[in-house]
Write a protein that holds these residues in place. Sequence first.
Motif, short mmCIF file in Angstrom:
data_model
loop_
_atom_site.label_atom_id
_atom_site.label_comp_id
_atom_site.label_asym_id
_atom_site.label_seq_id
_atom_site.Cartn_x
_atom_site.Cartn_y
_atom_site.Cartn_z
N ILE A 13 0.84 -1.20 0.00
CA ILE A 13 0.00 0.00 0.00
C ILE A 13 0.87 1.25 0.00
CG2 ILE A 13 -1.64 1.33 1.40
CD1 ILE A 13 -2.83 -1.35 2.29
N GLU A 14 1.92 1.24 0.80
CA GLU A 14 2.82 2.39 0.87
C GLU A 14 3.48 2.65 -0.47
OE1 GLU A 14 6.65 3.97 3.44
OE2 GLU A 14 5.91 1.92 3.72
N SER A 15 3.95 1.60 -1.12
CA SER A 15 4.61 1.79 -2.42
C SER A 15 3.61 2.29 -3.46
CB SER A 15 5.27 0.50 -2.89
OG SER A 15 4.31 -0.50 -3.15
N ARG A 16 2.37 1.82 -3.39
CA ARG A 16 1.33 2.28 -4.33
C ARG A 16 1.03 3.76 -4.09
NH1 ARG A 16 -0.72 2.60 -9.00
NH2 ARG A 16 -2.97 2.77 -9.04
N LEU A 17 0.95 4.14 -2.84
CA LEU A 17 0.69 5.56 -2.53
C LEU A 17 1.84 6.44 -3.00
CD1 LEU A 17 -0.89 5.31 1.02
CD2 LEU A 17 -2.03 5.99 -1.09
N GLU A 18 3.06 5.97 -2.89
CA GLU A 18 4.21 6.74 -3.37
C GLU A 18 4.15 6.94 -4.87
OE1 GLU A 18 7.67 4.70 -2.02
OE2 GLU A 18 7.65 5.69 -0.06
N GLU A 19 3.64 5.94 -5.59
CA GLU A 19 3.52 6.06 -7.04
C GLU A 19 2.43 7.05 -7.42
OE1 GLU A 19 2.71 2.19 -8.59
OE2 GLU A 19 4.60 1.34 -7.87
N VAL A 20 1.30 7.00 -6.71
CA VAL A 20 0.15 7.83 -7.06
C VAL A 20 0.37 9.28 -6.65
CG1 VAL A 20 -2.31 8.21 -6.63
CG2 VAL A 20 -1.45 5.90 -6.99
N PHE A 21 0.81 9.48 -5.43
CA PHE A 21 0.98 10.84 -4.91
C PHE A 21 2.42 11.28 -5.04
CE2 PHE A 21 -2.64 9.25 -2.35
CZ PHE A 21 -3.60 10.11 -2.84
N ARG A 22 2.62 12.30 -5.80
CA ARG A 22 3.96 12.86 -5.95
C ARG A 22 4.17 13.94 -4.89
NH1 ARG A 22 5.99 9.00 -8.49
NH2 ARG A 22 5.09 8.57 -10.50
N PRO A 23 5.29 13.92 -4.22
CA PRO A 23 5.53 14.96 -3.21
C PRO A 23 5.71 16.33 -3.87
CG PRO A 23 7.47 13.60 -3.50
CD PRO A 23 6.39 12.98 -4.34
N ILE A 24 5.21 17.33 -3.19
CA ILE A 24 5.36 18.69 -3.69
C ILE A 24 6.18 19.48 -2.68
CG2 ILE A 24 3.19 18.70 -4.98
CD1 ILE A 24 2.00 20.30 -2.63
N SER A 25 6.85 20.46 -3.17
CA SER A 25 7.62 21.31 -2.27
C SER A 25 6.81 22.57 -2.00
CB SER A 25 8.98 21.67 -2.88
OG SER A 25 8.79 22.36 -4.09
N THR A 26 6.83 23.02 -0.77
CA THR A 26 6.06 24.20 -0.40
C THR A 26 6.88 25.45 -0.66
OG1 THR A 26 6.86 24.00 1.84
CG2 THR A 26 4.76 22.98 1.35
N ARG A 27 6.15 26.52 -0.90
CA ARG A 27 6.82 27.80 -1.12
C ARG A 27 7.36 28.30 0.21
NH1 ARG A 27 1.62 29.56 -2.98
NH2 ARG A 27 1.86 30.91 -1.19
N PRO A 28 8.56 28.84 0.21
CA PRO A 28 9.12 29.38 1.46
C PRO A 28 8.26 30.49 2.07
CG PRO A 28 10.84 29.18 -0.20
CD PRO A 28 9.54 28.89 -0.89
N ALA A 29 7.61 31.30 1.21
CA ALA A 29 6.77 32.38 1.72
C ALA A 29 5.58 31.80 2.49
CB ALA A 29 6.28 33.26 0.59
N PHE A 30 5.00 30.72 1.98
CA PHE A 30 3.87 30.08 2.67
C PHE A 30 4.31 29.52 4.01
CE2 PHE A 30 1.68 26.09 3.65
CZ PHE A 30 0.39 26.57 3.84
N LEU A 34 2.88 30.79 7.56
CA LEU A 34 2.26 29.83 8.47
C LEU A 34 2.96 29.82 9.83
CD1 LEU A 34 0.13 27.63 8.87
CD2 LEU A 34 1.80 26.00 7.96
N ARG A 35 4.28 29.85 9.80
CA ARG A 35 5.05 29.86 11.05
C ARG A 35 4.73 31.13 11.85
NH1 ARG A 35 10.19 28.77 9.34
NH2 ARG A 35 9.88 26.60 9.87
N LEU A 36 4.64 32.26 11.17
CA LEU A 36 4.33 33.52 11.83
C LEU A 36 2.94 33.48 12.47
CD1 LEU A 36 5.19 36.48 12.38
CD2 LEU A 36 4.10 37.06 10.22
N GLU A 43 1.40 32.87 21.11
CA GLU A 43 1.62 34.01 22.01
C GLU A 43 0.30 34.50 22.59
OE1 GLU A 43 3.74 37.07 19.94
OE2 GLU A 43 5.51 35.80 19.64
N ARG A 44 -0.75 34.52 21.76
CA ARG A 44 -2.07 34.95 22.23
C ARG A 44 -2.61 33.98 23.29
NH1 ARG A 44 -7.23 33.94 21.43
NH2 ARG A 44 -6.86 32.35 19.86
N LYS A 45 -2.44 32.69 23.05
CA LYS A 45 -2.92 31.70 24.02
C LYS A 45 -2.14 31.79 25.33
CE LYS A 45 -5.03 28.31 21.03
NZ LYS A 45 -5.21 26.90 20.75
N ILE A 46 -0.84 32.00 25.23
CA ILE A 46 -0.03 32.12 26.45
C ILE A 46 -0.44 33.37 27.22
CG2 ILE A 46 2.32 32.60 27.26
CD1 ILE A 46 3.31 30.72 25.03
N LYS A 47 -0.68 34.47 26.51
CA LYS A 47 -1.10 35.70 27.17
C LYS A 47 -2.45 35.51 27.86
CE LYS A 47 -2.07 40.57 26.29
NZ LYS A 47 -2.24 41.60 25.27
#
Length: 101
Positions: A13-30, A34-36, A43-47
């Motif tokens: 199943i894992e090998s089949r999923l690797e064939e079907v789904f190609r990994p994509i690279s995320t944009r550094p800006a995204f 997201l990290r920000l 910070e809001r929750k801690i406050k």
Amino acid sequence: MKTNTLSKDLLRIESRLEEVFRPISTRPAFVEDLRLRLDQEMERKIKNKRVKNGLLVAGGVVGLAVMVITLIRSLTTWPSKIQSITKNISKLRKREQVASV
């Protein structure tokens, strides 16, 4: 025996999923955006947690102060209460004596 078959099935199943789904690279800006946003949310929750804890501590301190003040007032008013009770008892005894005559 079953675990061996199960792991082989999972590997297929894992090998089949690797064939079907190609990994994509995320944009550094995204990733940075997201990290920000995640950092801001944390910070809001801690406050909010600090504010909530501060209110709980303040409420506890106020409650303790009210309890101490009430205790002190009750201890300091005992002599006057005892005097008023003894005066009332003596007045009641006099009335009883007058009424019995």
